[in-house]
Design a protein around this motif. Sequence first.
Motif, PDB file in Angstrom:
ATOM      1  N   ASN A   1      -5.734  -6.921   9.417  1.00 33.56           N
ATOM      2  CA  ASN A   1      -5.891  -7.112   8.065  1.00 33.56           C
ATOM      3  C   ASN A   1      -5.784  -6.758   6.793  1.00 33.56           C
ATOM      4  O   ASN A   1      -6.728  -6.579   5.747  1.00 33.56           O
ATOM      5  CB  ASN A   1      -6.542  -8.042   8.104  1.00 33.56           C
ATOM      6  CG  ASN A   1      -6.416  -9.878   8.409  1.00 33.56           C
ATOM      7  OD1 ASN A   1      -5.115 -10.004   8.302  1.00 33.56           O
ATOM      8  ND2 ASN A   1      -6.928  -9.989   9.298  1.00 33.56           N
ATOM      9  N   THR A   2      -5.630  -5.082   7.067  1.00 35.11           N
ATOM     10  CA  THR A   2      -6.195  -4.177   6.729  1.00 35.11           C
ATOM     11  C   THR A   2      -5.297  -2.724   6.387  1.00 35.11           C
ATOM     12  O   THR A   2      -4.334  -2.479   7.994  1.00 35.11           O
ATOM     13  CB  THR A   2      -7.558  -3.637   6.408  1.00 35.11           C
ATOM     14  OG1 THR A   2      -6.598  -2.705   8.292  1.00 35.11           O
ATOM     15  CG2 THR A   2      -8.105  -3.653   6.150  1.00 35.11           C
TER      16      THR A   2
ATOM     17  N   THR B   1      -7.380   6.382  -3.420  1.00 37.70           N
ATOM     18  CA  THR B   1      -6.445   7.863  -3.216  1.00 37.70           C
ATOM     19  C   THR B   1      -8.360   8.707  -4.876  1.00 37.70           C
ATOM     20  O   THR B   1      -7.980   9.663  -5.495  1.00 37.70           O
ATOM     21  CB  THR B   1      -6.023   8.533  -3.249  1.00 37.70           C
ATOM     22  OG1 THR B   1      -4.665   7.572  -4.229  1.00 37.70           O
ATOM     23  CG2 THR B   1      -4.997   8.286  -1.405  1.00 37.70           C
TER      24      THR B   1
ATOM     25  N   THR C   1      -4.709   0.804  -2.989  1.00 36.07           N
ATOM     26  CA  THR C   1      -4.434   2.622  -1.775  1.00 36.07           C
ATOM     27  C   THR C   1      -4.671   3.119  -2.939  1.00 36.07           C
ATOM     28  O   THR C   1      -5.240   4.325  -2.862  1.00 36.07           O
ATOM     29  CB  THR C   1      -4.044   1.969  -1.138  1.00 36.07           C
ATOM     30  OG1 THR C   1      -3.463   0.676  -0.625  1.00 36.07           O
ATOM     31  CG2 THR C   1      -3.368   3.711  -0.153  1.00 36.07           C
TER      32      THR C   1
ATOM     33  N   GLY D   1     -12.500   9.790   6.029  1.00 39.88           N
ATOM     34  CA  GLY D   1     -13.327   9.641   5.832  1.00 39.88           C
ATOM     35  C   GLY D   1     -14.557  10.005   7.341  1.00 39.88           C
ATOM     36  O   GLY D   1     -15.545  10.291   7.112  1.00 39.88           O
TER      37      GLY D   1
ATOM     38  N   VAL E   1      -4.229   2.836   4.541  1.00 36.63           N
ATOM     39  CA  VAL E   1      -5.965   3.441   4.276  1.00 36.63           C
ATOM     40  C   VAL E   1      -6.766   2.720   5.763  1.00 36.63           C
ATOM     41  O   VAL E   1      -7.974   3.595   5.311  1.00 36.63           O
ATOM     42  CB  VAL E   1      -6.436   2.025   3.722  1.00 36.63           C
ATOM     43  CG1 VAL E   1      -7.712   1.634   3.730  1.00 36.63           C
ATOM     44  CG2 VAL E   1      -5.662   1.351   2.577  1.00 36.63           C
TER      45      VAL E   1
ATOM     46  N   VAL F   1     -11.820   0.149  -0.187  1.00 39.03           N
ATOM     47  CA  VAL F   1     -10.371  -0.469  -0.566  1.00 39.03           C
ATOM     48  C   VAL F   1      -9.644  -0.957   0.605  1.00 39.03           C
ATOM     49  O   VAL F   1      -9.680  -2.070   0.281  1.00 39.03           O
ATOM     50  CB  VAL F   1      -9.584   0.918  -0.249  1.00 39.03           C
ATOM     51  CG1 VAL F   1      -8.065   0.682  -0.409  1.00 39.03           C
ATOM     52  CG2 VAL F   1      -9.658   1.940  -0.988  1.00 39.03           C
ATOM     53  N   ALA F   2     -10.352  -1.192   2.208  1.00 35.60           N
ATOM     54  CA  ALA F   2     -10.052  -1.098   3.421  1.00 35.60           C
ATOM     55  C   ALA F   2     -10.542  -3.134   3.061  1.00 35.60           C
ATOM     56  O   ALA F   2     -10.026  -3.568   3.679  1.00 35.60           O
ATOM     57  CB  ALA F   2     -10.386  -1.044   3.941  1.00 35.60           C
TER      58      ALA F   2
ATOM     59  N   TYR G   1      -8.823  -5.027   1.256  1.00 36.95           N
ATOM     60  CA  TYR G   1      -7.535  -5.577   1.132  1.00 36.95           C
ATOM     61  C   TYR G   1      -7.862  -6.992   2.718  1.00 36.95           C
ATOM     62  O   TYR G   1      -6.734  -7.870   2.358  1.00 36.95           O
ATOM     63  CB  TYR G   1      -7.035  -4.594   2.029  1.00 36.95           C
ATOM     64  CG  TYR G   1      -6.144  -3.614   0.805  1.00 36.95           C
ATOM     65  CD1 TYR G   1      -4.068  -4.871   1.052  1.00 36.95           C
ATOM     66  CD2 TYR G   1      -6.268  -2.519   1.216  1.00 36.95           C
ATOM     67  CE1 TYR G   1      -3.392  -3.516   0.289  1.00 36.95           C
ATOM     68  CE2 TYR G   1      -5.024  -1.712   0.349  1.00 36.95           C
ATOM     69  CZ  TYR G   1      -4.426  -2.268  -0.580  1.00 36.95           C
ATOM     70  OH  TYR G   1      -3.664  -1.331  -1.076  1.00 36.95           O
ATOM     71  N   PHE G   2      -9.067  -6.673   3.274  1.00 40.17           N
ATOM     72  CA  PHE G   2      -8.921  -7.300   4.143  1.00 40.17           C
ATOM     73  C   PHE G   2      -9.666  -8.555   3.408  1.00 40.17           C
ATOM     74  O   PHE G   2      -9.377  -9.976   4.278  1.00 40.17           O
ATOM     75  CB  PHE G   2     -10.715  -7.498   4.978  1.00 40.17           C
ATOM     76  CG  PHE G   2     -10.253  -8.000   5.582  1.00 40.17           C
ATOM     77  CD1 PHE G   2     -10.514  -7.778   7.320  1.00 40.17           C
ATOM     78  CD2 PHE G   2     -11.790  -9.105   6.431  1.00 40.17           C
ATOM     79  CE1 PHE G   2     -10.400  -8.503   8.252  1.00 40.17           C
ATOM     80  CE2 PHE G   2     -12.158  -9.748   7.348  1.00 40.17           C
ATOM     81  CZ  PHE G   2     -11.442  -9.983   8.265  1.00 40.17           C
TER      82      PHE G   2
ATOM     83  N   ALA H   1       0.994  -1.342  -0.157  1.00 41.70           N
ATOM     84  CA  ALA H   1      -0.430  -0.029   0.237  1.00 41.70           C
ATOM     85  C   ALA H   1       0.883   1.383  -0.009  1.00 41.70           C
ATOM     86  O   ALA H   1       0.377   1.745  -1.017  1.00 41.70           O
ATOM     87  CB  ALA H   1      -0.762   0.426   1.092  1.00 41.70           C
TER      88      ALA H   1
ATOM     89  N   PRO I   1     -14.830   9.893   0.447  1.00 39.60           N
ATOM     90  CA  PRO I   1     -13.635   9.238   1.186  1.00 39.60           C
ATOM     91  C   PRO I   1     -14.128   8.159   1.902  1.00 39.60           C
ATOM     92  O   PRO I   1     -13.644   7.371   2.303  1.00 39.60           O
ATOM     93  CB  PRO I   1     -13.322  10.408   2.261  1.00 39.60           C
ATOM     94  CG  PRO I   1     -14.109  11.418   2.701  1.00 39.60           C
ATOM     95  CD  PRO I   1     -14.734  11.023   0.582  1.00 39.60           C
ATOM     96  N   PHE I   2     -15.491   8.430   2.436  1.00 36.35           N
ATOM     97  CA  PHE I   2     -15.422   7.463   3.915  1.00 36.35           C
ATOM     98  C   PHE I   2     -16.640   5.650   3.177  1.00 36.35           C
ATOM     99  O   PHE I   2     -14.764   4.714   3.381  1.00 36.35           O
ATOM    100  CB  PHE I   2     -16.939   7.615   4.532  1.00 36.35           C
ATOM    101  CG  PHE I   2     -17.517   7.393   6.032  1.00 36.35           C
ATOM    102  CD1 PHE I   2     -16.686   7.110   6.491  1.00 36.35           C
ATOM    103  CD2 PHE I   2     -18.897   5.346   5.257  1.00 36.35           C
ATOM    104  CE1 PHE I   2     -17.414   5.828   7.643  1.00 36.35           C
ATOM    105  CE2 PHE I   2     -19.112   4.903   6.451  1.00 36.35           C
ATOM    106  CZ  PHE I   2     -18.128   5.567   7.660  1.00 36.35           C
TER     107      PHE I   2
ATOM    108  N   PHE J   1     -12.960   4.472   0.976  1.00 39.02           N
ATOM    109  CA  PHE J   1     -11.489   3.959   1.805  1.00 39.02           C
ATOM    110  C   PHE J   1     -12.387   2.882   2.229  1.00 39.02           C
ATOM    111  O   PHE J   1     -11.238   1.567   2.911  1.00 39.02           O
ATOM    112  CB  PHE J   1     -10.607   4.620   2.120  1.00 39.02           C
ATOM    113  CG  PHE J   1     -10.273   5.629   1.726  1.00 39.02           C
ATOM    114  CD1 PHE J   1      -8.996   5.493   1.645  1.00 39.02           C
ATOM    115  CD2 PHE J   1     -10.729   7.058   2.035  1.00 39.02           C
ATOM    116  CE1 PHE J   1      -7.964   6.468   0.173  1.00 39.02           C
ATOM    117  CE2 PHE J   1      -9.126   8.005   0.690  1.00 39.02           C
ATOM    118  CZ  PHE J   1      -8.744   7.522   0.294  1.00 39.02           C
ATOM    119  N   ALA J   2     -13.877   2.843   2.637  1.00 51.08           N
ATOM    120  CA  ALA J   2     -14.086   1.758   3.558  1.00 51.08           C
ATOM    121  C   ALA J   2     -14.030   0.601   2.429  1.00 51.08           C
ATOM    122  O   ALA J   2     -13.816  -1.023   2.769  1.00 51.08           O
ATOM    123  CB  ALA J   2     -15.618   1.754   4.453  1.00 51.08           C
TER     124      ALA J   2
END
Lengths: 216, 226, 242
Positions: B66-67, A174, A170, B79, B71, A190-191, A194-195, A159, A183-184, A187-188
């Motif tokens: 895990n993130t 952006t 990542t 956010g 981010v 994106v997270a 990744y998860f 990232a 953004p909320f 990026f949620a």
Amino acid sequence: MSDFTTLDIFQNLLLAARWTILLSLIAFVGGGIVAGILILLRMTKNSILSAFIRIYVEIFQGTPLLMQLFLAFFGLPLLGIEVGPWTAASLALTLFTSAYLCEIWSGCLNSVPKGQWEAAKTLGLNYYQSMVHVIIPQSIRVATAPTIGFSVQVVKGTALASIIGFVELTKAGTMLNNVTFEPFKVFAMVAILYFVICYPLTRYSKYLERKLNVSS
Amino acid sequence: MDYQLDFVGLFPYYKDLVSGIILTIQITILTTILGVSFGIIGAATRVGKNKFLQNLVGGFVEVVRNTPFIVQLFFIFFGLPTIGFKLTALEAGMIAMVINLGAYSTEIIRAGIEATDKGQWEAGKTLGLKWYQIFIHIILPQAFNKISPALISQCVIVMLGSSVLSQISVEELTFTANFIQSRTFLSFESYFLITGIYLIFAIVLRFVLTVVSEKLFKTKAMKEGN
Amino acid sequence: MSLVSIENVHKYYGEKHVLKGIDLKIKKGEVVSIIGRSGSGKSTLLRCINGLENHQKGNIVVSNLEVTTNDIQLRRLSKECGMIFQGFNLYPHKTTGQNVMLSPKLVLGKKDKECRELALECLKKVGMDKMFDQYPNSLSGGQKQRVAIARSLAMSPKILLCDEITSALDPELVGEVLKVLEDLAKEGMTLVLVTHEMNFAKDIGDRVVFMHDGKVWETGPSDEVFANPQTPELQNFLSSVL
Ligand SMILES: Nc1ncnc2c1ncn2[C@@H]1O[C@H](COP(=O)(O)OP(=O)(O)OP(=O)(O)O)[C@@H](O)[C@H]1O
Ligand SMILES: [Mg+2]
């Protein structure tokens, strides 16, 4: 607002996630190879080489990955090597990964009980034969779980490549944020992606660890 | 190679450097204290009796672990204000740092607790101690004694992660490096110098935490008898 | 009036029926030895008496306190009823003295000075007062077990439960721990001992309880039970251990 629907955002992120995975694979495989070489060098029992490896590991574990990326990105051109984000990120992440893997794997080699060495010796095996036939096979069993566990750190480490302009998950986040101003949500998402990549690795590593604990 | 390294060119910016160093140290100290404290609370919840809290903390820890940190940072800084939580860059950075160390140390401390002999809980119980008294006076010191190397490494990793706060303009060490290189165009020299400072930080932090943990948890006293 | 009263107690681990209707009364000052084969439920019974395990059916009353699952009730019970473990379970990060002082301080709310005097007194009883500032790791097994006994005594319990407390010791260290138990018995302490030391049970014990298959199979005064076992199971058991 913008023309981007949630589905559009998701699709774009998903496409970018390919580069996250690819960069992770490069770093992990590259790092594994470099770590393997370092371990081989350490086996020579040459004290200068050992000291070098210790310092190498200390430096990569004792400095921010972000700095390593910057140094690769800005430093290599000084040596006359023109690098883009791809090369710089691959190189920095490979070296970063190799330092940690070298440490993890050395630990696993050392965790093999002394009695195994002695047993191999009494059976007439020399140092390298003992290593190859007795010690390494046992270490691999121990090493798998922490190695896979560390792969999560590699994925997360990629990232930071976004900061030197590497367009992966990542960075895509952006960029999408800059056009959607959400953004909320961005990026949620994106997270979450990744998860989805990392969590199975975490679980698998824990599963292997438990299996090993039960069997030993 | 015809490029000459020029470290002297960085000198006029030593004041910026010092303020970056100070902020990074402050962030590190605060994060370590708060993060490990949250880790203790998190671990207590994980081994506690309340199943709901157990799963809640467990889930949260997995999400954090895990993130990527960056981010999380962007999510908190960009956010959260959109749903009404206005934060300064430093506040957002601190929250992200503390959450991170908190999550990792929850797992590390929990592992230490589970590696502690169950008989210790039973001894405490039969001697009339309350759950929290057993946890604080008996279990936690032994758990710390077992996991302090792992916990210390994690504190160092999280400290190094503070360099990412530069990306939301927290004026810490890496931000300073970016600033100096943008003024001097001595990018390699700036980052090289700052990297060296981080390396020193890592070594010093590890040393300090090792001393503190030996003082607090009698690591040596327990080993002596063996 | 008995100090411990156990009525029709049943205990299951999941599906497994481990205690199958135990009835037992123990008087104040009595020394009761529980013997029996491995797996017969001796430890389980002991752990039900102080609430470390919960029984599913029946009643246990210790010193007028009913043994329930309630934490507050169990803490009350812990002041009446001490337990000594096979594995000592000393706090390894605390010195001998600190091991003994912790509960008087936190549970009884005694002042530091009082705790110290109390700890010295209890350690003296077991002959360990000289080792006040040693860590458990530097003690022998017999010494550790004596400290564990002192730690329990500091709570002035009415009864001590001992689960095979000499089984983890080297043979030459068993005597010093049994000697402490003997002294306690002479002072009138109520003792419930799960033990493999048949001679000790015979000499010091007032009564023997032979457990078999989760039940109290046979019980009676020590000398009678050893001299004259009634059931074939006990006869078998005795001939295999003596
Ligand atoms: N925590 C547990 N979970 C499930 N079963 C258990 C548990 N503890 C004990 N048991 C079972 O209960 C039965 C009685 O065990 P207990 O420990 O009371 O026997 P014991 O008479 O003390 O034997 P020993 O002389 O070996 O100590 C055994 O069959 C044992 O396997
Ligand atoms: Mg038992």
